[in-house]
Structures are given as structure tokens and as C-alpha cells.
Design a protein around this motif. Sequence first.
Motif, PDB file in Angstrom:
ATOM      1  N   VAL A   9      -6.710  -0.041  -7.846  1.00 53.76           N
ATOM      2  CA  VAL A   9      -7.787   0.830  -7.388  1.00 53.76           C
ATOM      3  C   VAL A   9      -7.811   2.066  -8.276  1.00 53.76           C
ATOM      4  CG1 VAL A   9      -6.332   1.950  -5.640  1.00 53.76           C
ATOM      5  CG2 VAL A   9      -8.797   2.009  -5.387  1.00 53.76           C
ATOM      6  N   ASP A  10      -9.014   2.494  -8.604  1.00 55.74           N
ATOM      7  CA  ASP A  10      -9.218   3.680  -9.420  1.00 55.74           C
ATOM      8  C   ASP A  10     -10.346   4.482  -8.786  1.00 55.74           C
ATOM      9  OD1 ASP A  10      -8.870   5.393 -11.652  1.00 55.74           O
ATOM     10  OD2 ASP A  10     -10.560   4.436 -12.667  1.00 55.74           O
ATOM     11  N   THR A  11     -10.256   5.785  -8.846  1.00 59.82           N
ATOM     12  CA  THR A  11     -11.318   6.636  -8.302  1.00 59.82           C
ATOM     13  C   THR A  11     -11.763   7.631  -9.358  1.00 59.82           C
ATOM     14  OG1 THR A  11      -9.748   8.243  -7.411  1.00 59.82           O
ATOM     15  CG2 THR A  11     -10.432   6.465  -5.939  1.00 59.82           C
ATOM     16  N   GLU A  12     -13.062   7.938  -9.332  1.00 59.05           N
ATOM     17  CA  GLU A  12     -13.597   8.959 -10.228  1.00 59.05           C
ATOM     18  C   GLU A  12     -14.838   9.567  -9.593  1.00 59.05           C
ATOM     19  OE1 GLU A  12     -16.060   7.172 -13.710  1.00 59.05           O
ATOM     20  OE2 GLU A  12     -14.449   5.747 -13.315  1.00 59.05           O
ATOM     21  N   ARG A  13     -15.156  10.788  -9.992  1.00 60.34           N
ATOM     22  CA  ARG A  13     -16.346  11.473  -9.497  1.00 60.34           C
ATOM     23  C   ARG A  13     -17.581  10.886 -10.164  1.00 60.34           C
ATOM     24  NH1 ARG A  13     -15.101  13.136  -4.969  1.00 60.34           N
ATOM     25  NH2 ARG A  13     -13.066  14.073  -4.928  1.00 60.34           N
ATOM     26  N   ASP A  32      -0.091  -6.797  -1.504  1.00 66.14           N
ATOM     27  CA  ASP A  32      -1.048  -6.163  -2.411  1.00 66.14           C
ATOM     28  C   ASP A  32      -1.936  -5.179  -1.649  1.00 66.14           C
ATOM     29  OD1 ASP A  32      -0.121  -7.689  -4.602  1.00 66.14           O
ATOM     30  OD2 ASP A  32      -1.550  -9.302  -4.179  1.00 66.14           O
ATOM     31  N   TYR A  33      -2.399  -5.575  -0.474  1.00 70.35           N
ATOM     32  CA  TYR A  33      -3.231  -4.675   0.341  1.00 70.35           C
ATOM     33  C   TYR A  33      -2.430  -3.473   0.824  1.00 70.35           C
ATOM     34  CZ  TYR A  33      -7.449  -7.439   0.416  1.00 70.35           C
ATOM     35  OH  TYR A  33      -8.601  -8.078   0.038  1.00 70.35           O
ATOM     36  N   MET A  34      -1.206  -3.707   1.248  1.00 70.74           N
ATOM     37  CA  MET A  34      -0.385  -2.600   1.728  1.00 70.74           C
ATOM     38  C   MET A  34      -0.119  -1.586   0.609  1.00 70.74           C
ATOM     39  SD  MET A  34      -0.041  -3.052   4.939  1.00 70.74           S
ATOM     40  CE  MET A  34      -1.747  -3.596   4.799  1.00 70.74           C
ATOM     41  N   ALA A  35      -0.046  -2.054  -0.629  1.00 74.72           N
ATOM     42  CA  ALA A  35       0.223  -1.166  -1.761  1.00 74.72           C
ATOM     43  C   ALA A  35      -0.945  -0.222  -2.045  1.00 74.72           C
ATOM     44  CB  ALA A  35       0.546  -1.988  -3.010  1.00 74.72           C
ATOM     45  N   ILE A  36      -2.168  -0.620  -1.698  1.00 71.03           N
ATOM     46  CA  ILE A  36      -3.332   0.237  -2.002  1.00 71.03           C
ATOM     47  C   ILE A  36      -3.908   0.944  -0.788  1.00 71.03           C
ATOM     48  CG2 ILE A  36      -3.961  -1.132  -4.021  1.00 71.03           C
ATOM     49  CD1 ILE A  36      -6.350  -2.175  -2.260  1.00 71.03           C
ATOM     50  N   LYS A  37      -3.457   0.586   0.398  1.00 76.92           N
ATOM     51  CA  LYS A  37      -4.034   1.146   1.627  1.00 76.92           C
ATOM     52  C   LYS A  37      -3.990   2.671   1.655  1.00 76.92           C
ATOM     53  CE  LYS A  37      -3.632   0.859   6.660  1.00 76.92           C
ATOM     54  NZ  LYS A  37      -3.746   2.285   6.863  1.00 76.92           N
ATOM     55  N   ALA A  38      -2.872   3.267   1.347  1.00 78.20           N
ATOM     56  CA  ALA A  38      -2.743   4.730   1.389  1.00 78.20           C
ATOM     57  C   ALA A  38      -3.648   5.395   0.357  1.00 78.20           C
ATOM     58  CB  ALA A  38      -1.292   5.145   1.168  1.00 78.20           C
ATOM     59  N   VAL A  39      -3.793   4.786  -0.812  1.00 81.57           N
ATOM     60  CA  VAL A  39      -4.668   5.336  -1.852  1.00 81.57           C
ATOM     61  C   VAL A  39      -6.118   5.335  -1.366  1.00 81.57           C
ATOM     62  CG1 VAL A  39      -5.551   4.985  -4.196  1.00 81.57           C
ATOM     63  CG2 VAL A  39      -3.130   4.633  -3.722  1.00 81.57           C
ATOM     64  N   ILE A  40      -6.538   4.232  -0.769  1.00 78.48           N
ATOM     65  CA  ILE A  40      -7.907   4.131  -0.264  1.00 78.48           C
ATOM     66  C   ILE A  40      -8.147   5.159   0.832  1.00 78.48           C
ATOM     67  CG2 ILE A  40      -9.516   2.654   0.993  1.00 78.48           C
ATOM     68  CD1 ILE A  40      -8.126   0.267  -0.415  1.00 78.48           C
ATOM     69  N   ASP A  41      -7.261   5.205   1.810  1.00 79.31           N
ATOM     70  CA  ASP A  41      -7.430   6.142   2.925  1.00 79.31           C
ATOM     71  C   ASP A  41      -7.463   7.588   2.442  1.00 79.31           C
ATOM     72  OD1 ASP A  41      -7.526   4.006   4.680  1.00 79.31           O
ATOM     73  OD2 ASP A  41      -5.423   4.186   5.278  1.00 79.31           O
ATOM     74  N   SER A  42      -6.600   7.940   1.513  1.00 75.65           N
ATOM     75  CA  SER A  42      -6.557   9.303   0.980  1.00 75.65           C
ATOM     76  C   SER A  42      -7.838   9.651   0.222  1.00 75.65           C
ATOM     77  CB  SER A  42      -5.342   9.457   0.059  1.00 75.65           C
ATOM     78  OG  SER A  42      -5.339  10.727  -0.534  1.00 75.65           O
ATOM     79  N   LEU A  44     -10.799   8.332   0.581  1.00 77.26           N
ATOM     80  CA  LEU A  44     -11.925   8.419   1.508  1.00 77.26           C
ATOM     81  C   LEU A  44     -11.888   9.712   2.320  1.00 77.26           C
ATOM     82  CD1 LEU A  44     -12.235   4.721   2.666  1.00 77.26           C
ATOM     83  CD2 LEU A  44     -13.663   5.967   1.027  1.00 77.26           C
ATOM     84  N   ARG A  45     -10.699  10.155   2.705  1.00 79.26           N
ATOM     85  CA  ARG A  45     -10.590  11.438   3.410  1.00 79.26           C
ATOM     86  C   ARG A  45     -11.047  12.580   2.509  1.00 79.26           C
ATOM     87  NH1 ARG A  45      -5.924   9.291   5.376  1.00 79.26           N
ATOM     88  NH2 ARG A  45      -4.646  10.355   3.837  1.00 79.26           N
ATOM     89  N   ALA A  46     -10.634  12.548   1.252  1.00 83.47           N
ATOM     90  CA  ALA A  46     -10.992  13.610   0.306  1.00 83.47           C
ATOM     91  C   ALA A  46     -12.487  13.624   0.010  1.00 83.47           C
ATOM     92  CB  ALA A  46     -10.201  13.447  -0.987  1.00 83.47           C
ATOM     93  N   ILE A  52     -20.169   7.330  -1.343  1.00 82.54           N
ATOM     94  CA  ILE A  52     -19.084   6.582  -1.970  1.00 82.54           C
ATOM     95  C   ILE A  52     -19.642   5.253  -2.456  1.00 82.54           C
ATOM     96  CG2 ILE A  52     -16.833   5.518  -1.630  1.00 82.54           C
ATOM     97  CD1 ILE A  52     -16.438   7.648   0.624  1.00 82.54           C
ATOM     98  N   ARG A  53     -19.534   5.075  -3.752  1.00 76.28           N
ATOM     99  CA  ARG A  53     -19.972   3.839  -4.398  1.00 76.28           C
ATOM    100  C   ARG A  53     -18.719   3.048  -4.775  1.00 76.28           C
ATOM    101  NH1 ARG A  53     -23.598   7.954  -5.625  1.00 76.28           N
ATOM    102  NH2 ARG A  53     -25.773   7.338  -5.802  1.00 76.28           N
ATOM    103  N   VAL A  54     -18.849   1.725  -4.718  1.00 71.33           N
ATOM    104  CA  VAL A  54     -17.681   0.869  -4.942  1.00 71.33           C
ATOM    105  C   VAL A  54     -18.028  -0.245  -5.930  1.00 71.33           C
ATOM    106  CG1 VAL A  54     -16.009  -0.668  -3.841  1.00 71.33           C
ATOM    107  CG2 VAL A  54     -16.883   1.310  -2.586  1.00 71.33           C
ATOM    108  N   LEU A  55     -17.145  -0.429  -6.906  1.00 70.89           N
ATOM    109  CA  LEU A  55     -17.224  -1.572  -7.810  1.00 70.89           C
ATOM    110  C   LEU A  55     -16.023  -2.460  -7.513  1.00 70.89           C
ATOM    111  CD1 LEU A  55     -18.404  -3.076 -10.284  1.00 70.89           C
ATOM    112  CD2 LEU A  55     -16.887  -1.682 -11.702  1.00 70.89           C
TER     113      LEU A  55
END
Length: 126
Positions: A9-13, A32-42, A44-46, A52-55
Motif C-alpha cells: 500500500v502506498d499513499t500520496e496527496r 498479508d491483510y493484517m500487515a497493511i490494516k494499520a497503514v490503511i486505518d491510519s 484514512l483517519r488522517a 479518497i481515490r484508490v488504485l
Amino acid sequence: MERFHSISVDTERLNGGLLMSFKALGKVSHADYMAIKAVIDSALRAAAGQQIRVLVDVTEFEGWELHAAWDDVALALRHSHDFYKIAVLGNSRWQKLAAMVGNWFVDGESRYFEDKAHALSWLQSE
């Protein structure tokens, strides 16, 4: 021989909002899902209150382990109202069908693409 699998997972403005990019490789597992769950939740909170657009790149995706399939549905249900646009980048008929089924679980607009440039162009458009 064990085959490589993961979700990155990668995020950018982007356009005052957030672009989240996911890439699934191989047969995705629950771990694999557990490894990215915290990144996604964080992320989305921010980005609360922003578009929010998703590829989602599934060009090297081979499917899910059973528990991971449930994780995917749970993720979509938990964040069904968070996503403005979702572009699924794939290269097979079954991936296109899976993207159509996944559209049932989210409120945002979702489209399937076989060309990354077209997917990104659509995500950046208003």
C-alpha cells in the motif's frame, strides 16, 4: 516451493485529497491483510473529510486464501463510505468480474481498467 505473495500500500496527496495505491501479488493470505490494516486505518483517519481515490493493481494477483477472501470483504464493508473513486487495474476476465462484484460493497464510483495511464487519468478527474 512456496510462491511469493503480498499486498503493498502506498499513499500520496492528490487534488487536495488522498490517493491510496494497492498492489496484490500472488495468492494473498490473511497475514498479508493484517500487515497493511494499520497503514490503511491510519491513512484514512488522517484523510478524514477528504476525497479518497484508490488504485487497486491486481495484474499479478492470483486469488485469496479463504480467510483472506473474508478479510477483503470485511475491509470493503468497514470502509464502504470512505472511498470517492476506485480504479481496479487488471488483465483478465475474472478480475473484471471480481471488480464488478466488489462494487456492490462500496458507495464510491468504481471502474475496471486494463491500462494504468487510463486508470490514473480517471482517478484524477473530477
